[in-house]
Write a protein that holds these residues in place. Sequence first.
Motif, mmCIF file in Angstrom:
data_model
loop_
_atom_site.group_PDB
_atom_site.id
_atom_site.type_symbol
_atom_site.label_atom_id
_atom_site.label_comp_id
_atom_site.label_asym_id
_atom_site.label_seq_id
_atom_site.Cartn_x
_atom_site.Cartn_y
_atom_site.Cartn_z
ATOM 1 N N LEU A 181 0.829 -1.202 0.000
ATOM 2 C CA LEU A 181 0.000 0.000 0.000
ATOM 3 C C LEU A 181 0.870 1.261 0.000
ATOM 4 O O LEU A 181 0.591 2.221 -0.727
ATOM 5 C CB LEU A 181 -0.928 0.000 1.221
ATOM 6 N N LYS A 182 1.933 1.229 0.787
ATOM 7 C CA LYS A 182 2.857 2.377 0.876
ATOM 8 C C LYS A 182 3.481 2.667 -0.489
ATOM 9 O O LYS A 182 3.638 3.816 -0.886
ATOM 10 C CB LYS A 182 3.942 2.076 1.916
ATOM 11 N N GLU A 183 3.816 1.610 -1.210
ATOM 12 C CA GLU A 183 4.436 1.779 -2.531
ATOM 13 C C GLU A 183 3.447 2.386 -3.523
ATOM 14 O O GLU A 183 3.796 3.239 -4.332
ATOM 15 C CB GLU A 183 4.938 0.424 -3.038
ATOM 16 N N GLN A 240 -8.080 7.518 -10.951
ATOM 17 C CA GLN A 240 -7.213 7.630 -12.134
ATOM 18 C C GLN A 240 -6.145 6.544 -12.098
ATOM 19 O O GLN A 240 -5.850 5.907 -13.110
ATOM 20 C CB GLN A 240 -6.508 8.996 -12.151
ATOM 21 N N PHE A 241 -5.565 6.347 -10.900
ATOM 22 C CA PHE A 241 -4.487 5.368 -10.746
ATOM 23 C C PHE A 241 -4.983 3.955 -11.028
ATOM 24 O O PHE A 241 -4.338 3.184 -11.732
ATOM 25 C CB PHE A 241 -3.897 5.464 -9.336
ATOM 26 N N ARG A 242 -6.158 3.630 -10.480
ATOM 27 C CA ARG A 242 -6.724 2.290 -10.711
ATOM 28 C C ARG A 242 -7.030 2.079 -12.191
ATOM 29 O O ARG A 242 -6.772 1.002 -12.736
ATOM 30 C CB ARG A 242 -7.991 2.094 -9.866
ATOM 31 N N GLU A 261 1.151 -6.606 -7.070
ATOM 32 C CA GLU A 261 0.751 -7.601 -6.075
ATOM 33 C C GLU A 261 -0.441 -7.098 -5.262
ATOM 34 O O GLU A 261 -1.353 -7.846 -4.933
ATOM 35 C CB GLU A 261 1.923 -7.922 -5.152
ATOM 36 N N LEU A 262 -0.439 -5.792 -4.939
ATOM 37 C CA LEU A 262 -1.530 -5.195 -4.155
ATOM 38 C C LEU A 262 -2.855 -5.292 -4.910
ATOM 39 O O LEU A 262 -3.866 -5.728 -4.350
ATOM 40 C CB LEU A 262 -1.209 -3.729 -3.845
ATOM 41 N N TYR A 263 -2.850 -4.913 -6.171
ATOM 42 C CA TYR A 263 -4.084 -4.919 -6.971
ATOM 43 C C TYR A 263 -4.498 -6.336 -7.394
ATOM 44 O O TYR A 263 -5.625 -6.541 -7.816
ATOM 45 C CB TYR A 263 -3.919 -4.041 -8.209
ATOM 46 N N SER A 264 -3.573 -7.279 -7.278
ATOM 47 C CA SER A 264 -3.889 -8.658 -7.707
ATOM 48 C C SER A 264 -4.519 -9.479 -6.586
ATOM 49 O O SER A 264 -4.842 -10.650 -6.775
ATOM 50 C CB SER A 264 -2.600 -9.354 -8.193
ATOM 51 N N LYS A 265 -4.658 -8.901 -5.412
ATOM 52 C CA LYS A 265 -5.206 -9.649 -4.270
ATOM 53 C C LYS A 265 -6.680 -9.970 -4.488
ATOM 54 O O LYS A 265 -7.396 -9.172 -5.057
ATOM 55 C CB LYS A 265 -5.061 -8.824 -2.983
#
Length: 201
Positions: free
Chosen positions: A51-53, A67-69, A197-201
């Motif tokens: 999340l920090k990254e 926008q980021f998503r 990895e964060l968005y792939s959860k």
Amino acid sequence: MARYTGPKTKIARKFGEAIYGEDKVLAKKNYPPGQHGANRRRKTSEYGTQLKEKQKAKYTYGVLERQFRNLFEESARTKGITGEVLLQLLESRLDNVVYRLGIAPSRPAARQIVLHKHITVNGKVVNIPSYRVKPGDVVAVREKSKSLEVIADCLAGFNHSKYPWIEWDESKKGGKFLHVPQREDIPETIKEQLIVELYSK
């Protein structure tokens, strides 16, 4: 979430990096902000690190959550390594290209210059910071904006050979976006795999 307009140093200290450029305060206080910032020893979870990254990438490029998503989803559909494609899409934003050309001292300043109609793409005024610059496009300072002190001060002494994917033309006060940058050429210290990895959860 609205665009962050608070203290830049606070965010830089949160990530332990000068993500907004040179920062004298960060050099003195290289620990997180807050009452217990210097003594915090809590171990960050795997999710917290990822999340920090993502937050660091968002603040670095000045992009909002939706926008980021959307950019991530586009990069996931595009051929290539998802994390690298995401950074390439962020680097292709007009406000970022204006910053890389040395026309503005920071990305927030570049965003403002674009919004105030000081920038042209292929000779036409474009005032959308998220506009996608394509290979072959010429991004330049608008003719009647070339005398602006803030732009002239920025361009003075700027190393225009810094980024190999952009070719500067001094006579036009603009640069050609030669190609999408390779990951090794992008100077940001973002660990894009953690975002994937964060968005792939």
